[in-house]
Scaffold this motif. Structure first.
Motif, PDB file in Angstrom:
ATOM      1  N   UNK A 199       0.827  -1.212   0.000  1.00  0.00           N
ATOM      2  CA  UNK A 199       0.000   0.000   0.000  1.00  0.00           C
ATOM      3  C   UNK A 199       0.857   1.256   0.000  1.00  0.00           C
ATOM      4  N   UNK A 200       1.962   1.261   0.747  1.00  0.00           N
ATOM      5  CA  UNK A 200       2.840   2.430   0.764  1.00  0.00           C
ATOM      6  C   UNK A 200       3.404   2.695  -0.624  1.00  0.00           C
ATOM      7  N   UNK A 201       3.755   1.625  -1.337  1.00  0.00           N
ATOM      8  CA  UNK A 201       4.262   1.767  -2.700  1.00  0.00           C
ATOM      9  C   UNK A 201       3.217   2.411  -3.606  1.00  0.00           C
ATOM     10  N   UNK A 202       2.010   1.906  -3.537  1.00  0.00           N
ATOM     11  CA  UNK A 202       0.932   2.384  -4.405  1.00  0.00           C
ATOM     12  C   UNK A 202       0.573   3.839  -4.088  1.00  0.00           C
ATOM     13  N   UNK A 203       0.476   4.181  -2.817  1.00  0.00           N
ATOM     14  CA  UNK A 203       0.118   5.545  -2.443  1.00  0.00           C
ATOM     15  C   UNK A 203       1.233   6.519  -2.815  1.00  0.00           C
TER      16      UNK A 203
END
Length: 307
Positions: A199-203
């Motif tokens: 999720x951190x990557x995507x955000x």
């Protein structure tokens, strides 16, 4: 090179094997902690070989079906599967998935709390009634190895056992992995470390803008074996107009809130060029802290710190 371990102060261990470099710490009954540390070491020795064996598949975009066999590889795929409508490979969750695999060694009576910090992607174990403080270090550009004094964090918050969070991860263009966006850091709290990592990557990818001050290069030119191929990744960001930064952060918040509604994110902090946004938990309990507030584990090269 074989796996190596080094005892650190405070009962911590530094484990290293090729590109995997992590810190393990635990508190509780001394005998149980020692036994758990030994289990971590034994499990750690096989991790890199398992991942290398499936590396060609791990570098392929996530599809509808999982052909991976190892437990860590499958966990990586599962964490990234919700984002497969866009380009993503299981490698987006590798650090968090490794940390999550190893933290399981501490799920035993007598262990009050423990964490595995894999380059800033952190997996937690908290027994009932326990807590851990997390300190946010938002901008790697400010980090100076010559500064031997206490690390000055930008924000702090406390995670308690009753919170549905066992993973903290940070992504951004200044970190050790490539990013498509311009965030200095995006720190995500989620149910597991693998989920937080993905999720951190995507955000962080969503915190983006179209500006002449942003320089990008194909990932393959930055690292010849990158799973991103020829996709342009951010390599430099000049000082941008505040309005541009604001719009980029707004886009990141929109993405984070969408993931939060899907149950993939509990809370997030987004930072870019001195501006920040906090995506508060939908349930009450953890006040996600803005810069200059109160904690202590550390995530990512751009990220967090524990105590």
């Amino acid at each position: 090179m074989s796996a190596q371990r080094t005892a650190l102060d405070g009962g911590r261990w530094h484990l290293n094997h090729g590109p995997i470099d992590l810190i393990a710490e635990a508190h509780g009954d001394a005998v149980e902690v020692a036994v758990a540390h030994e289990h971590v070491w034994r499990r750690f020795g096989a991790v890199l070989e398992e991942l290398v064996a499936e590396l060609p598949l791990l570098r392929q975009p996530v599809g509808a079906d999982c052909a991976l066999r190892g437990p860590i590889a499958r966990r990586m795929w599962e964490a990234c599967a919700p984002f497969r409508q866009s380009f993503i490979t299981p490698m987006a969750a590798v650090a968090g998935a490794v940390a999550q695999e190893l933290i399981a060694c501490y799920h035993r009576p007598g262990i009050e709390r423990a964490w595995i910090n894999n380059g800033g992607d952190i997996a937690l174990h908290l027994a009932p009634g326990q807590s851990a403080r997390v300190g946010l270090f938002a901008d790697l550009a400010r980090f100076d190895l010559r500064d031997l004094g206490p690390l000055s964090t930008d924000g702090r918050f406390e995670l308690r056992a009753e919170h549905p969070v066992r993973g903290v991860a940070t992504s951004g263009w200044r970190g050790r992995s490539f990013s498509l966006g311009i965030a200095d850091s995006v720190t995500v709290l989620a149910a597991t470390a693998a989920q937080a990592d993905a999720a951190a990557t995507v955000i962080a990818n969503a915190v983006d803008a179209d500006d002449a001050g942003i320089r990008r290069r194909p990932a393959s030119e930055c690292k010849d074996d990158s799973d991103l191929g020829d996709i342009p990744v951010t390599v430099d960001v000049a000082l941008l107009a505040p309005a541009v930064v604001q719009c980029a952060l707004d886009a990141g918040v929109e993405r984070a809130e969408a993931l939060q509604r899907l149950g993939l994110v509990w809370s997030a902090v987004l930072v870019c060029q001195g501006q920040w946004r906090v995506v508060q938990p939908l349930s009450s309990g953890l006040p996600a802290a803005p810069p200059q507030s109160a904690g202590s584990i550390a995530a990512d090269a751009v990220g967090s710190v524990f105590a």
